[in-house]
Write an enzyme that holds these catalytic residues in place. Structure first.
Site, PDB file in Angstrom:
ATOM      1  CB  CYS A  99      36.551  44.270  50.313  1.00 11.35           C
ATOM      2  SG  CYS A  99      37.679  44.488  51.677  1.00 11.35           S
ATOM      3  CD  GLU A 100      38.507  37.943  47.620  1.00 14.75           C
ATOM      4  OE1 GLU A 100      37.528  37.201  47.513  1.00 14.75           O
ATOM      5  OE2 GLU A 100      39.495  37.886  46.878  1.00 14.75           O
ATOM      6  CG  HIS A 101      41.528  42.094  49.777  1.00 16.25           C
ATOM      7  ND1 HIS A 101      40.943  42.800  48.756  1.00 16.25           N
ATOM      8  CD2 HIS A 101      42.195  41.083  49.203  1.00 16.25           C
ATOM      9  CE1 HIS A 101      41.272  42.251  47.604  1.00 16.25           C
ATOM     10  NE2 HIS A 101      42.019  41.207  47.842  1.00 16.25           N
ATOM     11  CG  HIS A 102      40.785  45.288  54.376  1.00 16.98           C
ATOM     12  ND1 HIS A 102      40.909  45.609  53.047  1.00 16.98           N
ATOM     13  CD2 HIS A 102      42.021  45.463  54.917  1.00 16.98           C
ATOM     14  CE1 HIS A 102      42.159  45.968  52.785  1.00 16.98           C
ATOM     15  NE2 HIS A 102      42.855  45.887  53.905  1.00 16.98           N
ATOM     16  CD  GLN A 140      33.606  48.075  42.159  1.00  9.19           C
ATOM     17  OE1 GLN A 140      34.024  48.592  43.188  1.00  9.19           O
ATOM     18  NE2 GLN A 140      33.261  48.776  41.101  1.00  9.19           N
ATOM     19  CG  HIS A 168      35.976  49.373  47.667  1.00  8.09           C
ATOM     20  ND1 HIS A 168      36.176  48.009  47.581  1.00  8.09           N
ATOM     21  CD2 HIS A 168      35.441  49.757  46.489  1.00  8.09           C
ATOM     22  CE1 HIS A 168      35.789  47.596  46.391  1.00  8.09           C
ATOM     23  NE2 HIS A 168      35.340  48.624  45.709  1.00  8.09           N
ATOM     24  CB  CYS A 170      38.984  48.382  53.032  1.00 10.23           C
ATOM     25  SG  CYS A 170      39.062  48.177  51.256  1.00 10.23           S
TER      26      CYS A 170
HETATM   27  N1  LIG Z   1      41.143  45.112  43.034  1.00  6.69           N
HETATM   28  C1  LIG Z   1      40.465  45.218  44.181  1.00  6.69           C
HETATM   29  N2  LIG Z   1      41.120  45.512  45.311  1.00  6.69           N
HETATM   30  C2  LIG Z   1      40.384  45.636  46.428  1.00  6.69           C
HETATM   31  C3  LIG Z   1      39.001  45.481  46.475  1.00  6.69           C
HETATM   32  N3  LIG Z   1      38.601  45.685  47.749  1.00  6.69           N
HETATM   33  C4  LIG Z   1      39.712  45.974  48.447  1.00  6.69           C
HETATM   34  N4  LIG Z   1      40.805  45.941  47.653  1.00  6.69           N
HETATM   35  C5  LIG Z   1      42.221  46.179  47.905  1.00  6.69           C
HETATM   36  O1  LIG Z   1      42.851  45.035  48.392  1.00  6.69           O
HETATM   37  C6  LIG Z   1      44.182  45.430  48.676  1.00  6.69           C
HETATM   38  C7  LIG Z   1      44.793  44.563  49.734  1.00  6.69           C
HETATM   39  O2  LIG Z   1      46.112  44.976  49.804  1.00  6.69           O
HETATM   40  P1  LIG Z   1      47.150  44.586  50.971  1.00  6.69           P
HETATM   41  O3  LIG Z   1      48.408  45.383  50.755  1.00  6.69           O
HETATM   42  O4  LIG Z   1      47.272  43.106  51.029  1.00  6.69           O
HETATM   43  O5  LIG Z   1      46.358  45.044  52.266  1.00  6.69           O
HETATM   44  P2  LIG Z   1      46.591  46.324  53.176  1.00  6.69           P
HETATM   45  O6  LIG Z   1      47.969  46.303  53.736  1.00  6.69           O
HETATM   46  O7  LIG Z   1      45.471  46.375  54.174  1.00  6.69           O
HETATM   47  O8  LIG Z   1      46.495  47.511  52.116  1.00  6.69           O
HETATM   48  P3  LIG Z   1      45.926  49.005  52.264  1.00  6.69           P
HETATM   49  O9  LIG Z   1      44.436  48.948  52.074  1.00  6.69           O
HETATM   50  O10 LIG Z   1      46.605  49.746  51.161  1.00  6.69           O
HETATM   51  O11 LIG Z   1      46.312  49.513  53.637  1.00  6.69           O
HETATM   52  C8  LIG Z   1      44.087  46.907  48.997  1.00  6.69           C
HETATM   53  O12 LIG Z   1      44.812  47.609  48.011  1.00  6.69           O
HETATM   54  C9  LIG Z   1      42.583  47.225  48.890  1.00  6.69           C
HETATM   55  O13 LIG Z   1      42.330  48.535  48.429  1.00  6.69           O
HETATM   56  C10 LIG Z   1      38.350  45.165  45.266  1.00  6.69           C
HETATM   57  O14 LIG Z   1      37.126  44.986  45.198  1.00  6.69           O
HETATM   58  N5  LIG Z   1      39.115  45.049  44.151  1.00  6.69           N
HETATM   59 ZN   LIG Z   2      39.145  45.871  51.669  1.00  2.00          ZN
END
Ligand SMILES: Nc1nc2c(ncn2[C@@H]2O[C@H](COP(=O)(O)OP(=O)(O)OP(=O)(O)O)[C@@H](O)[C@H]2O)c(=O)[nH]1
Ligand SMILES: [Zn+2]
Length: 211
Positions: A99-102, A140, A168, A170
């Site tokens: 995942c690109e976020h974490h 995804q 996921h 994360c």
């Molecule tokens: N739509 C989508 N979201 C994703 C995917 N992979 C990770 N995420 C989400 O990316 C979001 C990033 O949200 P943020 O609030 O910026 O990050 P965060 O504070 O680490 O959020 P939490 O995971 O809720 O603790 C999270 O809700 C993750 O679940 C994906 O493939 N698709």
């Molecule tokens: Zn993630």
């Protein structure tokens, strides 16, 4: 192309062999990881961690090697004219992405179908296309759409269907900590969009067991 730049050593069909690494990139990334280990409170000089920055850099290069692949070329490398116009389904394709976020893994299965329009494609090329897009930083939803669009635009079939089911990390090993949630995404073109029966047949086939 430098000798070290082996990741970019393409063969005619757009594949890249990951049997060696881009040494310059490994060194640059490893330097940062050594610093990160210190920031995390570790001692990067202790025996068990001495080679860790380099290992992490190599692992990351592998986990993102999709950037060096050309999925459309992979498909074009094995397209054959064939008079077959029924649905072709390849299901239960293992997927590993990040995942690109974490930058944590998400993984699961992809199920893919197309309806030929004069051409079929070598079966193995479909999982190869999945990998080419999955081995990048992704969400995804985009991964699902990219696979669909690549097959549609390259093979020009009557329709494409992609369903992905992933877990996921994360969402399980941190954050909301839901251990059992599975995310399903889907993307369709052509007949799979316009014909409910075709879409229903695809969904039935991907849930049917071989036994
Ligand atoms: N739509 C989508 N979201 C994703 C995917 N992979 C990770 N995420 C989400 O990316 C979001 C990033 O949200 P943020 O609030 O910026 O990050 P965060 O504070 O680490 O959020 P939490 O995971 O809720 O603790 C999270 O809700 C993750 O679940 C994906 O493939 N698709
Ligand atoms: Zn993630």
């Amino acid at each position: 192309m430098s000798n070290k730049d082996v990741l970019k050593g393409e063969s005619r069909d757009g594949y890249v062999k990951i049997d060696r690494y881009n040494e310059d990139k490994i060194e640059a990334v490893a330097t940062h990881y050594k610093d990160i280990l210190g920031q995390l409170g570790e001692n990067p000089e202790r025996e068990g961690l001495l080679k860790t920055p380099e290992r992490v850099a190599k692992a990351l290069q592998y986990l993102t090697h999709g950037y060096d692949l050309k999925p459309d070329e992979i498909l074009k490398g094995a397209m054959f004219e064939e008079d077959y116009s029924q649905m072709v389904v390849v299901k239960d394709i293992e997927v590993y992405s990040m995942c690109e976020h974490h930058m944590l893994p998400f993984f699961g299965k992809a199920h893919i179908a197309y309806i030929p329009n004069g051409h079929i494609v070598g079966l193995s090329k479909i999982p190869r296309v999945v990998d080419a897009f999955a081995r990048r930083l992704q969400v995804q939803e985009r991964l699902t759409n990219e696979i669909r669009d690549c097959i549609q635009n390259t093979l020009n079939p009557m329709g494409v269907a992609v369903v992905m089911e992933c877990r996921h990390l994360c969402m399980s090993m941190r954050g909301v900590q839901k251990q059992n949630s599975v995310t399903t995404t889907s993307a369709f073109t052509g007949t799979f969009l316009s014909n409910d029966k075709t879409r229903a047949e695809f969904l039935r086939l991907i849930t049917a067991s071989l036994d």
